[in-house]
Each structure stands twice: as C-alpha cells, then as structure tokens.
Design a protein around this motif. Sequence first.
Motif, PDB file in Angstrom:
ATOM      1  N   ASN A 327     137.355  79.490  50.549  1.00 52.15           N
ATOM      2  CA  ASN A 327     138.609  79.927  49.920  1.00 52.15           C
ATOM      3  C   ASN A 327     138.548  81.359  49.417  1.00 52.15           C
ATOM      4  O   ASN A 327     139.339  81.766  48.573  1.00 52.15           O
ATOM      5  N   VAL A 328     137.593  82.133  49.936  1.00 51.61           N
ATOM      6  CA  VAL A 328     137.470  83.550  49.595  1.00 51.61           C
ATOM      7  C   VAL A 328     137.351  84.354  50.884  1.00 51.61           C
ATOM      8  O   VAL A 328     136.535  84.034  51.748  1.00 51.61           O
ATOM      9  N   VAL A 384     143.151  77.590  45.526  1.00 49.63           N
ATOM     10  CA  VAL A 384     143.003  78.838  44.765  1.00 49.63           C
ATOM     11  C   VAL A 384     142.019  78.625  43.620  1.00 49.63           C
ATOM     12  O   VAL A 384     141.166  79.485  43.348  1.00 49.63           O
ATOM     13  N   ILE A 388     138.603  80.748  42.833  1.00 45.15           N
ATOM     14  CA  ILE A 388     138.366  81.454  41.568  1.00 45.15           C
ATOM     15  C   ILE A 388     137.116  80.920  40.874  1.00 45.15           C
ATOM     16  O   ILE A 388     136.347  81.683  40.268  1.00 45.15           O
ATOM     17  N   HIS A 398     138.676  88.537  39.114  1.00 50.24           N
ATOM     18  CA  HIS A 398     139.569  89.081  40.142  1.00 50.24           C
ATOM     19  C   HIS A 398     140.461  90.175  39.560  1.00 50.24           C
ATOM     20  O   HIS A 398     140.634  91.233  40.146  1.00 50.24           O
ATOM     21  N   LEU A 401     145.038  88.469  40.449  1.00 52.21           N
ATOM     22  CA  LEU A 401     145.297  87.242  41.190  1.00 52.21           C
ATOM     23  C   LEU A 401     146.799  87.045  41.352  1.00 52.21           C
ATOM     24  O   LEU A 401     147.541  86.992  40.379  1.00 52.21           O
ATOM     25  N   THR A 403     149.977  85.892  44.768  1.00 48.45           N
ATOM     26  CA  THR A 403     150.142  85.470  46.157  1.00 48.45           C
ATOM     27  C   THR A 403     149.988  86.643  47.122  1.00 48.45           C
ATOM     28  O   THR A 403     149.559  86.456  48.263  1.00 48.45           O
ATOM     29  N   ASN A 405     147.794  88.793  47.096  1.00 53.38           N
ATOM     30  CA  ASN A 405     146.369  88.995  47.329  1.00 53.38           C
ATOM     31  C   ASN A 405     145.694  87.715  47.808  1.00 53.38           C
ATOM     32  O   ASN A 405     144.523  87.464  47.506  1.00 53.38           O
ATOM     33  N   CYS A 406     146.434  86.903  48.536  1.00 55.17           N
ATOM     34  CA  CYS A 406     145.904  85.712  49.194  1.00 55.17           C
ATOM     35  C   CYS A 406     146.422  85.691  50.628  1.00 55.17           C
ATOM     36  O   CYS A 406     147.448  86.291  50.942  1.00 55.17           O
ATOM     37  N   ILE A 416     141.437  83.640  48.943  1.00 56.05           N
ATOM     38  CA  ILE A 416     141.707  84.720  47.991  1.00 56.05           C
ATOM     39  C   ILE A 416     141.137  86.012  48.558  1.00 56.05           C
ATOM     40  O   ILE A 416     139.983  86.058  48.982  1.00 56.05           O
ATOM     41  N   ASP A 459     142.234  85.680  34.093  1.00 61.08           N
ATOM     42  CA  ASP A 459     142.441  85.202  35.462  1.00 61.08           C
ATOM     43  C   ASP A 459     143.218  83.891  35.464  1.00 61.08           C
ATOM     44  O   ASP A 459     144.011  83.623  36.371  1.00 61.08           O
TER      45      ASP A 459
END
Length: 542
Positions: A327-328, A384, A388, A398, A401, A403, A405-406, A416, A459
């Motif tokens: 997820n990153v 997400v 995180i 981050h 944070l 949307t 930046n996703c 992310i 965050d």
Amino acid sequence: MNPSTWITFLIVIIFPYSHGYLNLYLNLREVQRLLGLEAELYYVRDGSVNQYALNFVVPVPSKIDSLQFTWENLAGYPLPYSIDVTANSAALYPPQLNISATGNVPRSSQIFSISLPCTGLAAAEVMITININISVSHNNLTSLVLKRRKICTKLEKVPSSRVLIDSMPSYSKSTNIFYFAVGTAAVMIIILALFVILFYVRNKKDKRTVEYNNRPTSSFLTTMPRNTVSSTYNESCRSVPSYSLLDERSKDLQERIAELTVQRCRVRLSSVVMEGTFGRVYLGSYTTENAKEETVIIKTVSDHASQVQISLLLQEGMSMYSLNHKNVLSILRVSIEDHTAPFLLFPYKNTKNLKMFLQKCKLSPEGVSHTLTTQEVVDMALQVIHGIQYLHKKHLLHKDLATRNCVVDDKLKIQIADNALSRDLFPSDYHCLGDNENRPVKWLAIESLLHKTFSTNSDIWAFGVLLWELTTLAQQPYIEIDPFEMAAYLKDGYRLAQPINCPDELFAVMAYCWAMSADERPTLTQLQVCLQEFYTQLTRYV
C-alpha cells in the motif's frame, strides 16, 4: 523486553496511592529524544509513585549529552527538595545540574536538566544515579532514585579546550571567558567580511550563468531516443555525470539517488498523463539490466523549471525510497543528466491518481463510470491505514496525506504516494498564508496550521479529511472557508459536515480524527479496529 515495550508498560502501570502533591515526568519531547516514542513517562503523577518506572534503567545514547525532567508542585505549600547526581567513571565528566542542588519544587510546570558530557578518554557504559529527596511534611520524606546508563565512546583526539577549561582554577575562568568573547567577535567579523566577498563573487557568477542559460537550446524532450532500446544499449549509453542538488546539505539524498540512477538512454517517454505549469507526469518505459522493457510512470519538470523546483522534485520524490509495502508506492529508478530535467520512475500497474479517479465517478452526461459502495470506501480507507502504519513504523511522517497523493488500480487497490509535483498539479489544494510556502491548508491539523508541527497525530487528522474525500468523491473540503480563516474556524470548533449518504459509523470515525487535542485523536490501530468491524457488518448484508 525491549525499551519500547518497557516504556509502554511503565506508562500504564502506576501505584494507586495518590497524595496529589507532585508531578515528575519525562515530557513527550524527551521520551522521543531518548527512546523514539510518542509518549510521556511519569515517575510521580498527582503524588502517585510509579515504582516500575523508577526501576527501569533508561539508556542514554552517546550523541545525547543532557537529560531533562519536568516537575511541578501540586501541594499548595512549599516542597523542599535535594538532588544528588553520582557517576564515577573516567569516561564522563562530573554531571552538572542547571538548578541548585537544594530548594523548593516550582509551583508551575518547569524543566530542569542534567548535563552528561563524555570525556572521550575511554569507551564505557556509565551508570548514573539521580537521588531526589522531597520533604512532603516534617515526618514524611519521599526518596526517588532514578538510574541512567550513559554510553560514552573514546575519541581519537580529545579536544584540548575542554580539558583546559575544566582543569583551570575558578578565579581564572572569567578572564579566559572575556578573551574568548573578544576572540569570537573578531572571528565573526572576519567571517562576515568573507561572506560579503563570496556573495559578490557568486552574484557575478550567477549573472554569467543566466546569460549562458538564456542562449537558445533544444528542449530535453527532443534529445531523447524515441525508439525501443536494443539489448546493446550499454555500448551507446553515455556515462551519467554528477548532479549538484540545490540543497548542498542533502548528502544522504545524493547517495540514495546514486543507488537508483540509470542512464537516460534506457528511459523512453510515451504519453503525458498529467501536466501543470512546470510539472509533468508521463507514461513510459525503461529497459532493465536484463534488457527487459518495464512500463513505468515518470515524474519530471519542464525545461524552464527553476533549480528550486528541481530540488523539490528530488527531495519529495525520494521520500518513499527503499520502502516495500503493497500500500506504498516507492520510487523505482532515477535518471539524471547534465542540462536536462531529472526523471523519477515509479512502478505502473494500470494505476491512476485517486483524486482524479473519484472525480470521474461523479455523474456526468455520459453516465456514471463507476459507483462506489460504502463497503468499497471502507476497504479503501483500511488500505490507506495499512500504508500509513507501515510509514510510521519506519519513523516516517507523510505530512501531506490526501487522495491526490494516492493511486488506485482497476481492482481498487490503493497505494500511498509521495507529494512530488502535487503543488503544481493540484494548485487549488494548496495555499500560501503570507509565509511564502504553499501548504495543504485544508488538510492540516490545527497544530500543523498554527505552529507547523507534525506528528503521527497530524497524519491521523489528514486521514480523516481523506476519508471525507472518499465519501464525497473528492469534493473540495471547506470550499466556502477562506484559507486565512481556517485556523480561527477550527479553533472555534467547526469541522467538515457529514456527507450525504455517509453512514453515521463512518462519519464518527472522521470526527474522531479531528479532535482539537492531538492526544485525544485515535491511534491507527483503533481506527483499523473500528473500520474493520464496520466492514464486517457491511459484508453480512451483501
């Protein structure tokens, strides 16, 4: 048991006998400095003595040469104290208090410190004992014994100035301080004069550089190879020259870039995905060492971008360096050559910007491209959170944070990403409040907005806004509020309204993230549990 587990244990367990006469603890900053944890460690809280904390020997790294304690008299009458610090080792100078060894505990919260400078003569682990005696009454003396294990390393050459000052008799110190001050002033004058001369020379050099750069040159896009690179690319590739960052202090960043650098001839641009005033995102490919062509997303800037913009692209784009989590979105490669803009390469698996995807989900003349269910929204939010959590475990914040930046793929899998180029590609999401810095004002926690302080809790605030974006299909938060009025608006207790068709359970999670006090906001684990339970409830009816 490691120090992190110990501290978590010590913070929770406190003896129940409360007299309400004293607080003695390590504040958030001190615990973070010593142990890297976001917590406070109490030895005495409202008169309750935490014996477990007293028995824990706190390690002090070699780079830290002082200790700080916070204390406060709650009794309403004087509390006499005496403090004695002992440490017998050639590796450590005698510890020094910045307060008197005897006196009265202050009636307001104050910090006192103990200096622990190593001599550099020997490498050792020095046990330091801090005895604090507090007279609660004539026949009641509270004795607190705190222990620290200071790590000292041996220096190849001990600074002579330190030895001389500590060995001088007291009557000569003031004279030497006077001469030292005069000498320092003279050195400062010389440095200032050199700075003026260097500035003048640099200014003339910059003018020549501007004249040189203004000469007609071809765009870096026109010099790129357009054809697919063959397996013999190594023979035709130029060696990659060195690249000087605007921020000379970023030596670590330059080392990271060197590890990821590939020759420009191995990179091929296909089409523009997003474009701003100076930033561009391309779909393209690069040829691996095995002559295999891999599809990538390429972030770069136009040929008229400034050095500041190039430096920001590199710094922010490299923030996800060497991370490995589903997820990153971590950077894959970097391509840098003289007189051309840098290329930042990211893996591409049919992904698209999450904010743009959500906006396309809205009703349009052609109909609805995709209808998000509440179950899908909650699942995306959980992804997400997982990303995180991974960043925070790596001690990374981050700080932006949202949307925008996703990225999301066709199966609604979220990653992310960094915030490189976001200010340029999404200008309406950033505002300057007179400090010459574009910030995501309407995503910032109250403390970040007022004091520019960031933490895991800030965050979490931004995650609440991101969740609001998911439920509104990327509407603009606080659209009716002037950016300059945001701080006052939040301080008055106002928050984002509950979106239409947003379940109460989901909005409660958002509101929980926007607590005024950072300490009152939920942890990521708590958010994960709440959303996971809600997700489970939703699946029962599907």
